[in-house]
Motif scaffolding. Structure first.
Motif, PDB file in Angstrom:
ATOM      1  N   TRP A   1     -85.783 -38.618  46.897  1.00 57.50           N
ATOM      2  CA  TRP A   1     -86.745 -38.828  45.815  1.00 57.50           C
ATOM      3  C   TRP A   1     -88.152 -38.445  46.272  1.00 57.50           C
ATOM      4  CZ3 TRP A   1     -91.020 -42.022  45.748  1.00 57.50           C
ATOM      5  CH2 TRP A   1     -91.659 -42.152  44.502  1.00 57.50           C
ATOM      6  N   LEU A   2     -88.505 -38.882  47.475  1.00 54.02           N
ATOM      7  CA  LEU A   2     -89.823 -38.566  48.032  1.00 54.02           C
ATOM      8  C   LEU A   2     -90.003 -37.052  48.173  1.00 54.02           C
ATOM      9  CD1 LEU A   2     -92.400 -39.867  49.176  1.00 54.02           C
ATOM     10  CD2 LEU A   2     -91.258 -39.933  51.399  1.00 54.02           C
ATOM     11  N   ALA A   3     -88.960 -36.377  48.624  1.00 51.99           N
ATOM     12  CA  ALA A   3     -89.008 -34.915  48.761  1.00 51.99           C
ATOM     13  C   ALA A   3     -89.232 -34.250  47.410  1.00 51.99           C
ATOM     14  CB  ALA A   3     -87.721 -34.402  49.395  1.00 51.99           C
ATOM     15  N   ASN A   4     -88.533 -34.714  46.400  1.00 49.99           N
ATOM     16  CA  ASN A   4     -88.685 -34.134  45.065  1.00 49.99           C
ATOM     17  C   ASN A   4     -90.073 -34.377  44.489  1.00 49.99           C
ATOM     18  OD1 ASN A   4     -86.175 -32.799  44.576  1.00 49.99           O
ATOM     19  ND2 ASN A   4     -85.223 -34.812  44.483  1.00 49.99           N
TER      20      ASN A   4
ATOM     21  N   LEU B   1     -90.316 -23.249  44.090  1.00 53.37           N
ATOM     22  CA  LEU B   1     -89.992 -23.587  45.483  1.00 53.37           C
ATOM     23  C   LEU B   1     -88.513 -23.830  45.702  1.00 53.37           C
ATOM     24  CD1 LEU B   1     -92.882 -26.068  46.357  1.00 53.37           C
ATOM     25  CD2 LEU B   1     -92.748 -23.627  46.844  1.00 53.37           C
ATOM     26  N   GLY B   2     -87.827 -24.233  44.676  1.00 52.47           N
ATOM     27  CA  GLY B   2     -86.422 -24.588  44.825  1.00 52.47           C
ATOM     28  C   GLY B   2     -86.264 -26.017  45.310  1.00 52.47           C
ATOM     29  N   ALA B   3     -85.043 -26.422  45.466  1.00 53.94           N
ATOM     30  CA  ALA B   3     -84.748 -27.786  45.902  1.00 53.94           C
ATOM     31  C   ALA B   3     -85.183 -27.986  47.351  1.00 53.94           C
ATOM     32  CB  ALA B   3     -83.252 -28.049  45.770  1.00 53.94           C
ATOM     33  N   PRO B   4     -85.673 -29.175  47.676  1.00 50.51           N
ATOM     34  CA  PRO B   4     -86.019 -29.443  49.071  1.00 50.51           C
ATOM     35  C   PRO B   4     -84.772 -29.378  49.942  1.00 50.51           C
ATOM     36  CG  PRO B   4     -86.134 -31.452  47.764  1.00 50.51           C
ATOM     37  CD  PRO B   4     -85.883 -30.337  46.811  1.00 50.51           C
ATOM     38  N   ARG B   5     -84.926 -28.802  51.133  1.00 50.16           N
ATOM     39  CA  ARG B   5     -83.784 -28.671  52.050  1.00 50.16           C
ATOM     40  C   ARG B   5     -83.733 -29.778  53.082  1.00 50.16           C
ATOM     41  NH1 ARG B   5     -81.146 -23.673  51.499  1.00 50.16           N
ATOM     42  NH2 ARG B   5     -81.638 -23.033  49.375  1.00 50.16           N
ATOM     43  N   GLY B   6     -84.795 -30.569  53.124  1.00 47.37           N
ATOM     44  CA  GLY B   6     -84.826 -31.666  54.080  1.00 47.37           C
ATOM     45  C   GLY B   6     -86.208 -32.256  54.181  1.00 47.37           C
ATOM     46  N   VAL B   7     -86.302 -33.340  54.948  1.00 50.73           N
ATOM     47  CA  VAL B   7     -87.568 -34.006  55.223  1.00 50.73           C
ATOM     48  C   VAL B   7     -87.603 -34.260  56.716  1.00 50.73           C
ATOM     49  CG1 VAL B   7     -88.956 -36.078  54.796  1.00 50.73           C
ATOM     50  CG2 VAL B   7     -87.588 -35.094  52.944  1.00 50.73           C
TER      51      VAL B   7
ATOM     52  N   TRP C   1     -92.942 -34.091  56.286  1.00 55.06           N
ATOM     53  CA  TRP C   1     -93.012 -32.684  55.893  1.00 55.06           C
ATOM     54  C   TRP C   1     -91.744 -32.330  55.144  1.00 55.06           C
ATOM     55  CZ3 TRP C   1     -95.625 -34.798  59.738  1.00 55.06           C
ATOM     56  CH2 TRP C   1     -96.936 -34.362  59.967  1.00 55.06           C
ATOM     57  N   ILE C   2     -91.928 -31.712  53.974  1.00 56.37           N
ATOM     58  CA  ILE C   2     -90.788 -31.302  53.157  1.00 56.37           C
ATOM     59  C   ILE C   2     -90.336 -29.931  53.630  1.00 56.37           C
ATOM     60  CG2 ILE C   2     -89.942 -30.882  50.817  1.00 56.37           C
ATOM     61  CD1 ILE C   2     -90.987 -33.798  51.514  1.00 56.37           C
ATOM     62  N   MET C   3     -89.061 -29.812  53.924  1.00 53.44           N
ATOM     63  CA  MET C   3     -88.496 -28.546  54.377  1.00 53.44           C
ATOM     64  C   MET C   3     -87.989 -27.774  53.169  1.00 53.44           C
ATOM     65  SD  MET C   3     -86.538 -29.968  57.741  1.00 53.44           S
ATOM     66  CE  MET C   3     -86.057 -28.342  58.278  1.00 53.44           C
ATOM     67  N   LEU C   4     -88.425 -26.537  53.080  1.00 49.81           N
ATOM     68  CA  LEU C   4     -88.056 -25.669  51.968  1.00 49.81           C
ATOM     69  C   LEU C   4     -87.027 -24.645  52.422  1.00 49.81           C
ATOM     70  CD1 LEU C   4     -91.685 -25.126  50.712  1.00 49.81           C
ATOM     71  CD2 LEU C   4     -90.002 -26.741  49.825  1.00 49.81           C
TER      72      LEU C   4
END
Length: 104
Positions: free
Chosen positions: A33-36, A51-57, A82-85
């Motif tokens: 949720w935080l990533a989104n 950006l597309g969906a987050p790939r990780g945090v 940090w949000i990974m794209l």
């Protein structure tokens, strides 16, 4: 009676070159949720479609967080994430197709 209520948690979410302070209640939301939220705040016009969906945090030290974990169990108030794209995931896997431009 408001006694005993805690102030909202706040986390600094980094998406590319921008940082967003995200405030939320007790931190019962999932890391995903935080990533989104970070993606949508970064890309307000298309709500993250660019950006597309987050790939990780990840944390500053590179530790990746499980997207299904609950925020308050993994992060403290004031933490940085940090949000990974898509491009971050590709670079981490050694699959980057090349630089976006000349190094300056």
């Amino acid at each position: 009676d408001r006694e005993g209520l805690f102030p909202a948690m706040r986390v600094k979410v980094h998406v590319r070159e921008k940082t967003f302070a995200v405030s939320f209640g007790d931190g019962g939301q999932r890391i995903s949720w935080l990533a989104n939220v970070g993606i949508v705040r970064y890309d307000d016009k298309t709500k993250g479609m660019e950006l597309g969906a987050p790939r990780g945090v990840r944390l500053k030290d590179g530790t990746r967080l499980n997207m299904d974990d609950v925020v308050c169990t993994r992060l403290n108030d004031g933490a940085d994430v940090w949000i990974m794209l898509k491009e971050d995931a590709a670079a981490a896997a050694g699959e980057a197709l090349g630089a976006a431009g000349p190094a300056v």
